[in-house]
Design an enzyme around this catalytic site. Structure first.
Site, PDB file in Angstrom:
ATOM      1  N   ALA A   1       0.767  -1.253   0.000  1.00  9.15           N
ATOM      2  CA  ALA A   1       0.000   0.000   0.000  1.00  9.15           C
ATOM      3  C   ALA A   1       0.797   1.302   0.000  1.00  9.15           C
ATOM      4  CB  ALA A   1      -0.964   0.003   1.177  1.00  9.15           C
ATOM      5  N   ALA A   2       2.056   1.279   0.425  1.00  7.08           N
ATOM      6  CA  ALA A   2       2.773   2.569   0.555  1.00  7.08           C
ATOM      7  C   ALA A   2       3.112   3.147  -0.819  1.00  7.08           C
ATOM      8  CB  ALA A   2       4.060   2.368   1.355  1.00  7.08           C
ATOM      9  N   PRO A   3       3.073   4.475  -0.981  1.00  7.13           N
ATOM     10  CA  PRO A   3       2.823   5.493   0.051  1.00  7.13           C
ATOM     11  C   PRO A   3       1.341   5.764   0.341  1.00  7.13           C
ATOM     12  CG  PRO A   3       3.405   6.540  -2.019  1.00  7.13           C
ATOM     13  CD  PRO A   3       3.512   5.072  -2.269  1.00  7.13           C
TER      14      PRO A   3
ATOM     15  N   GLY B   1      -1.406   5.988  -2.245  1.00  5.92           N
ATOM     16  CA  GLY B   1      -2.265   6.524  -3.313  1.00  5.92           C
ATOM     17  C   GLY B   1      -3.539   5.706  -3.447  1.00  5.92           C
TER      18      GLY B   1
ATOM     19  N   GLU C   1       1.889  -2.465   4.379  1.00  2.00           N
ATOM     20  CA  GLU C   1       3.166  -2.231   3.683  1.00  2.00           C
ATOM     21  C   GLU C   1       4.263  -2.956   4.451  1.00  2.00           C
ATOM     22  OE1 GLU C   1       4.469  -0.792   0.873  1.00  2.00           O
ATOM     23  OE2 GLU C   1       6.416  -1.359   1.691  1.00  2.00           O
TER      24      GLU C   1
ATOM     25  N   ASP D   1      -1.223  -4.123  -5.602  1.00  5.04           N
ATOM     26  CA  ASP D   1      -0.583  -3.152  -6.501  1.00  5.04           C
ATOM     27  C   ASP D   1       0.908  -3.459  -6.379  1.00  5.04           C
ATOM     28  OD1 ASP D   1      -0.378  -0.903  -8.190  1.00  5.04           O
ATOM     29  OD2 ASP D   1      -0.001   0.408  -6.483  1.00  5.04           O
TER      30      ASP D   1
ATOM     31  N   ARG E   1       8.514 -12.430  -7.450  1.00  7.78           N
ATOM     32  CA  ARG E   1       8.043 -11.789  -6.221  1.00  7.78           C
ATOM     33  C   ARG E   1       6.525 -11.584  -6.285  1.00  7.78           C
ATOM     34  NH1 ARG E   1      10.717  -6.715  -6.203  1.00  7.78           N
ATOM     35  NH2 ARG E   1      12.603  -7.840  -5.725  1.00  7.78           N
TER      36      ARG E   1
ATOM     37  N   CYS F   1       2.739  -1.003 -12.639  1.00  8.57           N
ATOM     38  CA  CYS F   1       2.992   0.115 -13.554  1.00  8.57           C
ATOM     39  C   CYS F   1       4.018  -0.349 -14.583  1.00  8.57           C
ATOM     40  CB  CYS F   1       3.427   1.362 -12.799  1.00  8.57           C
ATOM     41  SG  CYS F   1       4.767   1.082 -11.673  1.00  8.57           S
TER      42      CYS F   1
HETATM   43  N1  SAM Z   1      -0.139   1.001  -3.847  1.00 11.28           N
HETATM   44  C1  SAM Z   1       0.839   2.049  -3.641  1.00 11.28           C
HETATM   45  C2  SAM Z   1       0.225   3.373  -3.975  1.00 11.28           C
HETATM   46  O1  SAM Z   1      -0.725   3.451  -4.770  1.00 11.28           O
HETATM   47  O2  SAM Z   1       0.664   4.390  -3.412  1.00 11.28           O
HETATM   48  C3  SAM Z   1       2.100   1.785  -4.436  1.00 11.28           C
HETATM   49  C4  SAM Z   1       2.667   0.439  -4.166  1.00 11.28           C
HETATM   50  S1  SAM Z   1       4.193   0.117  -4.937  1.00 11.28           S
HETATM   51  C5  SAM Z   1       3.757  -0.154  -6.555  1.00 11.28           C
HETATM   52  C6  SAM Z   1       4.554  -1.466  -4.328  1.00 11.28           C
HETATM   53  C7  SAM Z   1       4.813  -1.563  -2.846  1.00 11.28           C
HETATM   54  O3  SAM Z   1       5.140  -2.931  -2.547  1.00 11.28           O
HETATM   55  C8  SAM Z   1       5.981  -0.734  -2.357  1.00 11.28           C
HETATM   56  O4  SAM Z   1       5.561   0.107  -1.312  1.00 11.28           O
HETATM   57  C9  SAM Z   1       6.986  -1.753  -1.847  1.00 11.28           C
HETATM   58  O5  SAM Z   1       7.667  -1.316  -0.689  1.00 11.28           O
HETATM   59  C10 SAM Z   1       6.132  -2.948  -1.546  1.00 11.28           C
HETATM   60  N2  SAM Z   1       6.893  -4.214  -1.604  1.00 11.28           N
HETATM   61  C11 SAM Z   1       8.179  -4.397  -1.974  1.00 11.28           C
HETATM   62  N3  SAM Z   1       8.521  -5.707  -1.880  1.00 11.28           N
HETATM   63  C12 SAM Z   1       7.437  -6.344  -1.428  1.00 11.28           C
HETATM   64  C13 SAM Z   1       7.162  -7.694  -1.118  1.00 11.28           C
HETATM   65  N4  SAM Z   1       8.076  -8.629  -1.268  1.00 11.28           N
HETATM   66  N5  SAM Z   1       5.941  -7.984  -0.656  1.00 11.28           N
HETATM   67  C14 SAM Z   1       4.998  -7.024  -0.537  1.00 11.28           C
HETATM   68  N6  SAM Z   1       5.195  -5.738  -0.835  1.00 11.28           N
HETATM   69  C15 SAM Z   1       6.396  -5.396  -1.268  1.00 11.28           C
END
Ligand code: SAM
Length: 451
Positions: free
Chosen positions: A109-111, A113, A132, A176, A206, A229
């Site tokens: 979920a981070a940050p 949006g 997150e 996401d 992953r 994305c």
């Molecule tokens: N949904 C967010 C938004 O709209 O602001 C953006 C999410 S970003 C595309 C993907 C997120 O997955 C990142 O915050 C990242 O830290 C987290 N992430 C990284 N590795 C991960 C893992 N192995 N399992 C779950 N989440 C992970």
């Protein structure tokens, strides 16, 4: 590399994917990225610029302002978000029944949006678990959820694997996923340096791992919204194919309109919606929606009653602090009073006992020697009964000074906790002590930048 600076293997794959549209795609990367915002429907800001057709609260801005110096951003009145990714709204509205009380998980979920977007769309008897895994990012997520001001969210900092025990719990799960980020090459050209086929392969592994861990948490007939994305089918449709082929899920076709410029693909049983920067006014984005057909038994929610319900007298006092007291339960967590949505108290208690829940509902006040010190989160809460508190509408310069946590001189107002507002939107508290004012803005949120 070519003129845009694309990695060679990326160009080769995209040329074959896009055919004659390739030059337009490459050329779009030489133009600036559009700037867009999504309004917080609970804070009632009015925006008159170009509307984003697939998102009710989405607007383009003609140029990028210095967002850091806009008090309304700090108030959570809007979120700066890339336009294509707001297509989540269509996926949710078309696939889920938003009139129902839903349990929703945003797994990556981070940050924040998409979590703040989900909170704008679900009703107030629904609950969002916004998760997150990375600690520093989870802190930023909690801040953004807090600014959005809804009471019906829990922020967790867990690995997706931890959720697999919550079988059949959620009605909607959003993944996401972290991805190779091809769709953000224009916005963040540095991402091109990190791109490689091998990295995309690791991203795909992953993503599969996340989907496998999250899948059991979905109820039968529940909805998985999967987005990235990136353009790479190995990170998109290919990850969803096994769920379709084993008939655990059905892919959902969404209705789109011509002017949305989303490209609809049907690839081995998976409907996918892809945004490209040469077609839509936005960056690259992929989204697909699956419905769970497989039978899943629901985990029993065993509340450990970690929270203590606020005593009657305190509760009576707090009732005047909020606009909809009937929907809220005030609970105590040591000295902290938290507001929770009445219907989700057991769920939140259960989540708080089994997960690393770093934020639950809305922090209202801390009890200090019989006194209630209002929390910053409560100033930003959509539940706050503003009529119950004295308030001052600040000028722009005063609001920036307040957000910098500087000393304020506000004339001779009544002493006590006072709500600071900018253009009628609350931005925080001060404690007016008669001869001086204590600025209660959270130190770690203050504006540090001078330019
Ligand atoms: N949904 C967010 C938004 O709209 O602001 C953006 C999410 S970003 C595309 C993907 C997120 O997955 C990142 O915050 C990242 O830290 C987290 N992430 C990284 N590795 C991960 C893992 N192995 N399992 C779950 N989440 C992970």
């Amino acid at each position: 590399m070519d003129t845009v600076g694309f990695p060679l293997d990326f160009s080769l794959r995209m040329k074959s994917l896009l055919g004659e549209a390739w030059p337009a795609f490459a050329e779009a990367h030489l133009r600036p990225s559009p700037t867009s915002i999504r309004l917080n429907p609970f804070k009632k800001l009015v925006q008159k610029s170009e509307h984003i057709p697939w998102c009710e609260g989405g607007y383009y801005l003609e140029k990028r302002p210095a967002f850091t110096f806009d008090p309304l951003l700090h108030a959570g009145a809007y979120y700066v978000q890339e336009a294509s990714s707001m297509f989540l709204e269509q996926a949710l509205k078309q696939a889920a029944d938003l009139s129902k009380s839903l349990r929703v998980l945003d797994a990556c979920a981070a940050p924040g949006g998409k979590s703040t977007h989900l909170l704008s769309l679900i009703n107030n008897s629904s609950l969002l678990v916004s998760n997150e895994v990375i600690k520093t990012r989870a802190t930023i997520l909690a801040e953004n959820i807090c600014k959005w001001g809804t009471v019906n969210a829990v922020v967790t900092q867990n690995d997706p694997e931890d959720f697999s025990k919550l079988t059949g719990f959620f009605d909607v799960v959003l993944v996401d996923a972290p991805c190779s980020g091809e769709g953000l090459f224009r916005k963040d050209p540095k991402a091109m340096n990190e791109w490689s086929d091998e990295n995309a392969r690791l991203c795909s592994l992953r993503q599969q791992r996340i989907i496998n861990h999250i899948w059991p948490t979905l109820k039968t007939n529940g909805i998985l919204i999967y987005s990235t994305c990136t353009y790479n089918p190995k990170e998109n449709e290919e990850n969803l194919k096994p769920l379709i082929q084993t008939q655990k899920a059905k892919s959902i076709k969404l209705k789109t309109e011509e002017n949305w410029s989303a490209q609809e693909n049907f690839h081995e049983g998976v409907w996918g919606y892809q945004f490209f920067p040469h077609r839509a006014k936005g960056e690259g984005f992929f989204i697909s929606v699956l419905k769970k057909m497989e039978k899943e038994d629901e985990v029993a929610v065993r509340s450990k009653k970690k929270f203590q319900v606020a005593p009657k007298k305190l509760n009576e006092r707090l009732t005047t602090w909020v606009t909809q007291p009937d929907t809220i339960e005030f609970v105590l967590y040591d000295d902290l009073i938290i507001a929770l949505p009445k219907e989700s108290v057991d769920d939140i208690d259960f989540l708080a006992s089994n997960f690393k829940a770093i934020q639950k509902g809305t922090a209202v006040a801390t009890i200090k020697h019989d006194k209630l010190i209002p929390e910053h989160a409560f100033a930003l809460s959509n539940e706050l009964n503003q009529e119950n508190f004295q308030a001052i509408d600040l000028t722009y310069d005063q609001a920036i000074a307040f957000l910098r946590k500087e000393s304020l001189y506000l004339g001779s107002e009544k002493s006590g906790f006072t709500l600071m507002k900018f253009q009628s939107v609350p931005i925080g508290w001060v404690n007016h002590l008669g001869n001086r004012i204590n600025n209660l803005y959270p130190a770690n949120w203050r504006i540090r930048s001078t330019t």
